[in-house]
Design a protein around this motif. Sequence first.
Motif, PDB file in Angstrom:
ATOM      1  N   SER A   1       0.845  -1.191   0.000  1.00  0.00           N
ATOM      2  CA  SER A   1       0.000   0.000   0.000  1.00  0.00           C
ATOM      3  C   SER A   1       0.878   1.237   0.000  1.00  0.00           C
ATOM      4  CB  SER A   1      -0.896   0.016   1.235  1.00  0.00           C
ATOM      5  OG  SER A   1      -1.583   1.237   1.350  1.00  0.00           O
ATOM      6  N   ASN A   2       0.513   2.192  -0.848  1.00  0.00           N
ATOM      7  CA  ASN A   2       1.218   3.466  -0.852  1.00  0.00           C
ATOM      8  C   ASN A   2       0.279   4.629  -1.148  1.00  0.00           C
ATOM      9  OD1 ASN A   2       0.732   3.188  -3.552  1.00  0.00           O
ATOM     10  ND2 ASN A   2       2.876   3.192  -4.195  1.00  0.00           N
ATOM     11  N   GLY A   3      -1.007   4.402  -0.976  1.00  0.00           N
ATOM     12  CA  GLY A   3      -1.975   5.463  -1.200  1.00  0.00           C
ATOM     13  C   GLY A   3      -2.430   5.597  -2.634  1.00  0.00           C
ATOM     14  N   ASP A   4      -2.166   4.577  -3.449  1.00  0.00           N
ATOM     15  CA  ASP A   4      -2.541   4.671  -4.867  1.00  0.00           C
ATOM     16  C   ASP A   4      -3.930   4.108  -5.163  1.00  0.00           C
ATOM     17  OD1 ASP A   4      -2.184   1.919  -4.733  1.00  0.00           O
ATOM     18  OD2 ASP A   4      -0.557   1.856  -6.195  1.00  0.00           O
ATOM     19  N   GLY A   5      -4.643   3.658  -4.118  1.00  0.00           N
ATOM     20  CA  GLY A   5      -6.009   3.180  -4.285  1.00  0.00           C
ATOM     21  C   GLY A   5      -6.148   1.688  -4.542  1.00  0.00           C
ATOM     22  N   ARG A   6      -5.041   1.000  -4.781  1.00  0.00           N
ATOM     23  CA  ARG A   6      -5.145  -0.440  -5.065  1.00  0.00           C
ATOM     24  C   ARG A   6      -5.591  -1.230  -3.843  1.00  0.00           C
ATOM     25  NH1 ARG A   6      -0.162  -2.929  -7.117  1.00  0.00           N
ATOM     26  NH2 ARG A   6       0.823  -1.564  -5.609  1.00  0.00           N
ATOM     27  N   LEU A   7      -5.139  -0.822  -2.662  1.00  0.00           N
ATOM     28  CA  LEU A   7      -5.559  -1.505  -1.437  1.00  0.00           C
ATOM     29  C   LEU A   7      -7.052  -1.255  -1.185  1.00  0.00           C
ATOM     30  CD1 LEU A   7      -4.372  -3.253   0.860  1.00  0.00           C
ATOM     31  CD2 LEU A   7      -4.064  -1.157   2.154  1.00  0.00           C
ATOM     32  N   GLU A   8      -7.484  -0.035  -1.401  1.00  0.00           N
ATOM     33  CA  GLU A   8      -8.904   0.293  -1.245  1.00  0.00           C
ATOM     34  C   GLU A   8      -9.765  -0.535  -2.202  1.00  0.00           C
ATOM     35  OE1 GLU A   8     -11.976   4.056  -1.778  1.00  0.00           O
ATOM     36  OE2 GLU A   8      -9.875   4.308  -2.320  1.00  0.00           O
ATOM     37  N   ALA A   9      -9.356  -0.628  -3.453  1.00  0.00           N
ATOM     38  CA  ALA A   9     -10.119  -1.400  -4.439  1.00  0.00           C
ATOM     39  C   ALA A   9     -10.155  -2.881  -4.079  1.00  0.00           C
ATOM     40  CB  ALA A   9      -9.517  -1.206  -5.834  1.00  0.00           C
ATOM     41  N   ALA A  10      -9.023  -3.420  -3.663  1.00  0.00           N
ATOM     42  CA  ALA A  10      -8.970  -4.834  -3.276  1.00  0.00           C
ATOM     43  C   ALA A  10      -9.837  -5.082  -2.044  1.00  0.00           C
ATOM     44  CB  ALA A  10      -7.528  -5.258  -3.015  1.00  0.00           C
ATOM     45  N   ALA A  11      -9.842  -4.132  -1.103  1.00  0.00           N
ATOM     46  CA  ALA A  11     -10.655  -4.274   0.108  1.00  0.00           C
ATOM     47  C   ALA A  11     -12.136  -4.260  -0.243  1.00  0.00           C
ATOM     48  CB  ALA A  11     -10.331  -3.172   1.102  1.00  0.00           C
TER      49      ALA A  11
END
Length: 107
Positions: free
Chosen positions: A90-100
């Motif tokens: 995670s680095n704030g690029d939204g990929r973690l949010e989308a996966a969550a």
Amino acid sequence: MGPTEFVRACRNERDALLEAFTDPAGQTEVSSRLLEANLTQIQRELVVAAIGVALTDTIYTLLLALDGAASLDGDQRSFTVTDESGTVISNGDGRLEAAAWDAFHSV
């Protein structure tokens, strides 16, 4: 490990916690308290559902906070999360949010 795998592991942990918390023969404080409550079947189902929602909301909110998409104690910023080999999760690029979102709300 990338964001999708990290979130999948968090979702699996949520599921394992819910199972441990609600196992009548379980060894957790939560399972012991559920037994002590002597709930009817309907009451137990409602409480188990509430515990599941609470676990989902908690883990989902923490994942979003790591990605900078939600605040953590009123402070909203992104965090860099890496695994031990240095792979960025995670680095704030939204990929973690989308996966969550996919793991916790698209089921």
